[in-house]
Every structure is written in C-alpha cells, then in structure tokens.
Design a protein around this motif. Structure first.
Motif, mmCIF file in Angstrom:
data_model
loop_
_atom_site.group_PDB
_atom_site.id
_atom_site.type_symbol
_atom_site.label_atom_id
_atom_site.label_comp_id
_atom_site.label_asym_id
_atom_site.label_seq_id
_atom_site.Cartn_x
_atom_site.Cartn_y
_atom_site.Cartn_z
ATOM 1 N N ARG A 50 0.939 -1.176 0.035
ATOM 2 C CA ARG A 50 -0.047 -0.259 0.051
ATOM 3 C C ARG A 50 0.799 1.047 0.045
ATOM 4 O O ARG A 50 0.476 2.284 -0.897
ATOM 5 C CB ARG A 50 -0.865 -0.139 1.233
ATOM 6 N N THR A 51 2.068 1.174 0.700
ATOM 7 C CA THR A 51 2.902 2.241 0.845
ATOM 8 C C THR A 51 3.451 2.593 -0.668
ATOM 9 O O THR A 51 3.378 3.801 -1.166
ATOM 10 C CB THR A 51 3.821 2.190 1.765
ATOM 11 N N ALA A 52 3.991 1.459 -1.181
ATOM 12 C CA ALA A 52 4.451 1.916 -2.592
ATOM 13 C C ALA A 52 3.531 2.272 -3.522
ATOM 14 O O ALA A 52 3.901 2.970 -4.237
ATOM 15 C CB ALA A 52 5.123 0.533 -3.161
ATOM 16 N N VAL A 53 2.405 1.585 -3.762
ATOM 17 C CA VAL A 53 1.277 2.003 -4.866
ATOM 18 C C VAL A 53 0.790 3.460 -4.468
ATOM 19 O O VAL A 53 0.574 3.979 -5.252
ATOM 20 C CB VAL A 53 0.131 0.987 -4.528
ATOM 21 N N GLY A 54 0.840 3.743 -3.116
ATOM 22 C CA GLY A 54 0.434 5.051 -2.704
ATOM 23 C C GLY A 54 1.303 6.099 -3.189
ATOM 24 O O GLY A 54 0.994 7.201 -3.474
ATOM 25 N N ARG A 55 2.561 5.833 -3.334
ATOM 26 C CA ARG A 55 3.507 6.799 -3.973
ATOM 27 C C ARG A 55 3.232 7.225 -5.477
ATOM 28 O O ARG A 55 3.043 8.436 -5.865
ATOM 29 C CB ARG A 55 4.914 6.452 -3.708
ATOM 30 N N GLY A 56 2.732 6.222 -6.082
ATOM 31 C CA GLY A 56 2.423 6.479 -7.452
ATOM 32 C C GLY A 56 1.109 7.085 -7.543
ATOM 33 O O GLY A 56 0.982 8.170 -8.418
ATOM 34 N N ILE A 57 0.105 7.009 -6.828
ATOM 35 C CA ILE A 57 -1.006 7.748 -6.700
ATOM 36 C C ILE A 57 -0.906 8.978 -6.477
ATOM 37 O O ILE A 57 -1.254 10.021 -6.790
ATOM 38 C CB ILE A 57 -2.102 7.047 -5.947
ATOM 39 N N ARG A 58 0.136 9.448 -5.563
ATOM 40 C CA ARG A 58 0.269 10.795 -5.171
ATOM 41 C C ARG A 58 1.074 11.567 -6.379
ATOM 42 O O ARG A 58 1.016 12.659 -6.394
ATOM 43 C CB ARG A 58 1.472 10.707 -3.878
ATOM 44 N N THR A 59 1.815 10.567 -7.085
ATOM 45 C CA THR A 59 2.464 11.231 -8.253
ATOM 46 C C THR A 59 1.365 11.729 -9.356
ATOM 47 O O THR A 59 1.316 13.014 -9.852
ATOM 48 C CB THR A 59 3.361 10.342 -9.140
ATOM 49 N N ASP A 110 -6.528 -8.734 -2.634
ATOM 50 C CA ASP A 110 -5.941 -7.570 -2.269
ATOM 51 C C ASP A 110 -5.407 -6.681 -3.409
ATOM 52 O O ASP A 110 -4.421 -7.513 -3.885
ATOM 53 C CB ASP A 110 -5.110 -7.731 -0.832
ATOM 54 N N ASN A 111 -5.709 -5.556 -3.388
ATOM 55 C CA ASN A 111 -4.959 -4.795 -4.556
ATOM 56 C C ASN A 111 -5.099 -3.341 -3.823
ATOM 57 O O ASN A 111 -6.206 -2.824 -3.769
ATOM 58 C CB ASN A 111 -5.898 -4.797 -5.832
ATOM 59 N N PRO A 112 -3.959 -2.832 -3.542
ATOM 60 C CA PRO A 112 -4.062 -1.328 -2.891
ATOM 61 C C PRO A 112 -4.441 -0.303 -3.769
ATOM 62 O O PRO A 112 -5.015 0.810 -3.283
ATOM 63 C CB PRO A 112 -2.688 -1.342 -2.477
ATOM 64 N N ALA A 113 -4.220 -0.623 -4.980
ATOM 65 C CA ALA A 113 -4.507 0.761 -5.980
ATOM 66 C C ALA A 113 -5.834 0.479 -5.963
ATOM 67 O O ALA A 113 -6.588 1.983 -5.693
ATOM 68 C CB ALA A 113 -4.100 0.262 -7.273
ATOM 69 N N ILE A 114 -6.826 -0.313 -5.961
ATOM 70 C CA ILE A 114 -8.201 -0.120 -6.231
ATOM 71 C C ILE A 114 -8.659 0.405 -4.665
ATOM 72 O O ILE A 114 -9.834 1.283 -4.743
ATOM 73 C CB ILE A 114 -8.970 -1.628 -6.171
ATOM 74 N N ASP A 115 -8.312 -0.203 -3.743
ATOM 75 C CA ASP A 115 -8.683 0.294 -2.154
ATOM 76 C C ASP A 115 -8.395 1.945 -2.194
ATOM 77 O O ASP A 115 -9.399 2.616 -1.891
ATOM 78 C CB ASP A 115 -8.004 -0.307 -1.234
ATOM 79 N N LEU A 116 -7.118 2.381 -2.594
ATOM 80 C CA LEU A 116 -7.061 3.698 -2.356
ATOM 81 C C LEU A 116 -7.771 4.527 -3.575
ATOM 82 O O LEU A 116 -8.091 5.445 -3.050
ATOM 83 C CB LEU A 116 -5.624 3.945 -2.722
#
Length: 549
Positions: free
Chosen positions: A126-135, A522-528
């Motif tokens: 989730r932390t790693a994917v979250g960085r991409g979404i912040r970009t 589980d897919n953190p991108a979909i969750d975020l």
C-alpha cells in the motif's frame, strides 16, 4: 467546457428518467461482474503505480514477467501485490526491478503469506502503490496550475486535431504547429494494432503504422513539448491518447503519471471492433476509469464507430443507448460530468434528403440529454469519397452542426480523409474551415430553436423512444438475445445489438488473462482509488464545477 445550452427540444422528462433507470439496470450486473474479477493488466497497472518500469532485451516489460511468475506459482485471483511484497520483505531481492528480473528466470519462489507476514506485505504494498497515486495527484495539481497560468481556449468548442506519423520526433513539431494554427487538443493516434498487444512497448519509438506507439516515454516527450507550446501561445494545450485494448489499465496509469488530459476510453469499443473478450474489457475499463477519475482526465467514448458499420439513421438509437451506458459506467467508477466526453458523429449519407436536419436532431438530442458533459463531435468519414472539394464542404456542414448545437469537443475533419494521411497543409485548410465557421456562426447555439412539432423535434423524440425500447429489451432480457448469460447486456452484445457485431462473453482475445477474485484478494490501488479522494486546489474545484457554464 461547453457553453450553457438552452433547452431547445421538448423531451418528456419521464422518458429521460426512464432511459437512465434502464441504463443503470442493464449496467449494474456488468459492474458487479467487473468487481468480482481481476485481469493481468489490472495487476500490471498496480505494479506500474509502484514504480516498476523497463523491459528486457526483447522489449518484454518487467511488469509482464513479474505478474506472469506470480500467476504461475500462486494464481492471479489473490492479487499479485501480497506475494510480491512478501518476497521483498523476505529478502528475495532488494527492490521491485531486481525481483522482476530474478523472477523472469525462475529465481524467485512466491507464496501466499499468512497472519503477520500477510499484514506486513500488504502494508508495504500500500505504501509503494500510494507513492504512484500521489504522483498522479501532483500531476493533476500541475495541470490546474498551468491552466490558471496560461488560460483555457476562449472559444468553445475546443478544437481537437490528430497527429499520427509513427515517429514521436516527427509528431512533436507537427503537434506544435497545429497548436499555433488553432488546435486546442492534440491527439496522438496509436499505431494500428497496438490495442491487441498484451504489453505496453517501452521507451521512445520511431516507427508505427498509421500512428505512433503509446509508451510512457512518448507521453512524456509530447507533454513536455505541448507545455512549451502552452507557454508560447498563452493557452493550455491538451494532450490525448488511447486507453483501450488489452492494456487499457496500464495505459490509463501511464497517462495519469505523465499528465495527459484526455483519453479515448469506451466501454464497448474493444469488444465490438477489436474482438477483445467482453469480460476482460469491462473489468479493465472500470479500473482505467477509476484512474482517469483520480487523474482529472476527460474520457472520450467511441459511439461514432458504430456508425461506420451500421446505418447512421437506422442505428441512431444504439448510439444514444451506448452514451447512456457509458455515462452510467463512468459515474459508477467516479468520473464527473465534466469528464464525460461522450461520442457521437456526423455520419448520415449526405445523399439522403434532409440529411443535415437529421444530423442536427441527433446532435441536439445528445447535447440535451447530457447538458453538463463536454460531448465529442466526430466528423464524417464513412461517406468521404476522395473528392477533396466535396469532403471540404461536408466538413463545413459538420462544423456548422457543431456550432448550432453547442458541442464541447470538435474533432477536425480532413478533406483528404480516405485518400492519404493528412499533410500539414491539409490540416491548415481544415483548421481554416473550423475557424471560419465558428467565427461566423458560433453564436447560433443561442438562436437555434427548432419548432415544437417540426422535423427536428419529432426525429429527436423518435430516437429517444427507440433508445428506451432497446434499453428495456436489454435490461429485461426480452429482446431475443441468448438469455443464458446472467448479465443481459452481455447477451445483447453477443446478439449483435451494437455495431452489428456479435461478441459472446466466452470468446475473444484476452479471456485467458481474467481471473475471479478469491476471498482474500487484495489490491491497494483499487482500495486507494475507491476510498481516498484526490486533493484539489480551490481554483481547480471552481473550474471543474463551472466547466459547462
């Protein structure tokens, strides 16, 4: 984006509400199907958000290698991020790229961790994917800032022009020159056949057939060039590409990371015209639209394509049905009205009596059904004969219809359509045609009020009634389609309802890349994407909320 358009068609509001209710009823089982499945491209897109890029010596992307390895060992149905970050935490590799490289040669063993190991892996993913979404969020904020600095085009509709040489380094100067000549949106059309590739090519490309490959580096280069043009011209120039085909989620993700502004993204185009499996397409398009919603990207849908294989008069109601379905699917995925570039086209045979009046009826119906959406009005192609003088005149009529009915995005028609790939001089003449019509007749949207029971009003009501009847058949499964499918819309697609193309959900390209989600998926991108709203500036919020005013 579009001017406030007065209500000029006397449509029955009960009929309009019923149309949307039926579209929702037909679309919801497909959304439920999409929620219950994942695909290789959804999983690869998630890894791209986490920063995995690059390809091997044969240009096979590392995301493909890594997803394929996880899928082979533990399956796709659990999602790939938990076993991947479990391997990283366990010391299988120091980073994601090295892990992918090792996995490509069989050097990594993946597992489905349990208890504390699973919790740690999911937290790290989730932390790693979250960085991409912040970009993606930062790129959206950059767009807002540049629009505030440079300004939007003063005249509506926005003028949309295609560039397609096959070589990104040739596309760039052509795109910049088109912007100088008046284009507000540059679309870099994709190389023919890329939608059927189950991988995204890597790097800068210099050869493509009838288009240029969609890659992250090509996106970056063109966006940087159009930023220079925006500064030079004093208006923000938008960039469009194509998020369709077998890699729809990945290309949508790359578009968000590189600040594209619009993406071709239709719910059924790939099914009908590229024979991509329907289930694969609906799963991929939902994820891609979630990314577009987050990135502030405007989607363009592809209803115009139906009229290249079906008659534009007889099949007019299928365009309206598709627009209503596209609206439902888009809003369910989080897109707002200002992001819905719903498509329609000027494709009636010009030899038919009253052809222009029919075009006005169809265009005005779309405009009134979706008053807050920046409709994308497509020029004639099917009946362009190679006579460039006739074609130039027909494009002029198309531009006039757009001016009279208040379209939001107007794709520039080329007099050399069906003859050659347009030269710069062809684009110049086409842009002159658009500028003349909009300067001379742009205000007609205020003055054009067809008589209450005249030809245009009557035709528009007829098309809407036929659309409601078809939606009712689809939603209830009473149209004679194969009722073996629990999703009536899939049955209608299999029966050839749209574009005269029969596409059953058990066939088509990419079906082997679909998996039903397990209970522990589980897919953190979909969750975020589903739980966290994008940050927006006050100026950006005001611009979006007032986009059609």
């Amino acid at each position: 984006m579009t001017p406030r358009v007065p209500r000029r068609l006397e449509l029955d509001p009960v009929t309009v509400r019923r149309a949307r209710t039926l579209a929702r009823r037909a679309g919801k089982p497909v959304v439920d199907l999409a929620r219950a499945h994942t695909t290789v491209s959804v999983e690869r897109a998630t890894l791209r958000m986490a920063g995995l890029t690059g390809a091997d010596h044969e240009n096979v992307p590392w995301v493909n290698h890594l997803v394929d390895a996880v899928r082979e060992q533990v399956g796709l149905e659990h999602g790939v991020t938990t076993p991947i970050w479990d391997a990283l935490i366990s010391g299988a590799a120091p980073d994601l790229l090295t892990l992918a490289q090792k996995a490509s040669s069989g050097g990594v063993t993946f597992r489905l961790p349990e208890k504390a190991h699973r919790t740690r892996a999911r937290r790290a993913a989730r932390t790693a994917v979250g960085r991409g979404i912040r970009t993606i969020d930062k790129q959206r904020a950059t767009r807002e800032r540049l629009i505030t600095r440079h300004g939007d085009p003063k005249q509506k509709p926005w003028i949309y022009l295609i560039v397609a040489t096959g070589d990104i380094r040739e596309d760039i100067p052509q795109a910049q020159e088109a912007a100088r000549e008046g284009a507000d949106i540059i679309a870099v059309i994709r190389s023919t056949g890329q939608s059927l590739l189950d991988f995204v090519p890597e790097g800068e490309t210099h050869e493509g057939y009838a288009g240029t490959y969609a890659t992250q580096e090509n996106f970056r280069l063109m966006r940087a060039a159009l930023d220079e043009s925006s500064k030079e011209l004093g208006r923000y120039i938008r960039l469009t590409n194509y998020a369709s085909g077998l890699c729809m989620p990945e290309i949508a993700t790359l578009a968000g990371l590189e600040r594209l502004d619009m993406m071709l993204n239709d719910s059924m185009y790939g099914i009908l015209f590229r024979d991509i499996n329907p289930i694969r397409t609906f799963v991929d398009q939902r994820f891609s639209r979630q990314v577009h919603a987050r990135a502030g990207i405007i989607i363009n849908t592809g209803e115009d394509n139906y009229l290249t294989t079906a008659d534009a008069v007889e099949a007019a109601h299928t365009v309206t049905v598709s627009q209503l379905l596209n609206e439902y699917f888009a809003k369910e995925a989080g897109l707002q009205d200002w992001q819905l570039g719903l498509g329609h086209a000027f494709e009636i045979d010009p030899s038919i009596p009253d052809s222009f009046r029919l075009e006005l009826a169809h265009a005005l119906l779309a405009r009134q059904l979706f008053p807050e959406a920046p409709l994308k009005w497509m020029p004639p192609t099917k009946h362009m004969t190679g006579d460039v003088f006739r074609g130039h005149l027909l494009d002029g009529f198309f531009n006039l219809a757009g001016a009279m009915t208040g379209q939001g995005i107007l794709l520039v028609g080329m007099m050399t359509e069906a003859v050659v790939t347009p030269w710069l001089s062809d684009r110049d003449l086409a842009l002159q045609n658009v500028r003349y019509v909009l300067n001379a007749a742009g205000g007609l949207t205020e003055d054009f009020h067809p008589p209450r029971d005249g030809f245009i009003q009557t035709r528009a009501r007829q098309v809407l009634d036929e659309a409601v009847a078809l939606l009712d058949e689809i939603a209830t499964g009473s149209g004679g389609a194969d009722t073996a499918y629990p999703q009536p819309l899939l049955a209608a697609i299999a029966d050839g309802t749209f574009g005269a193309m029969k596409r059953p959900p058990t066939k088509g390209k990419g079906l082997d890349g679909v998996a039903r989600k397990a209970d522990d998926y589980d897919n953190p991108a979909i969750d975020l994407l589903e739980t966290v709203d994008p940050p927006r500036s006050a100026a950006g919020r005001r611009r979006e909320e007032g986009a059609t005013r």
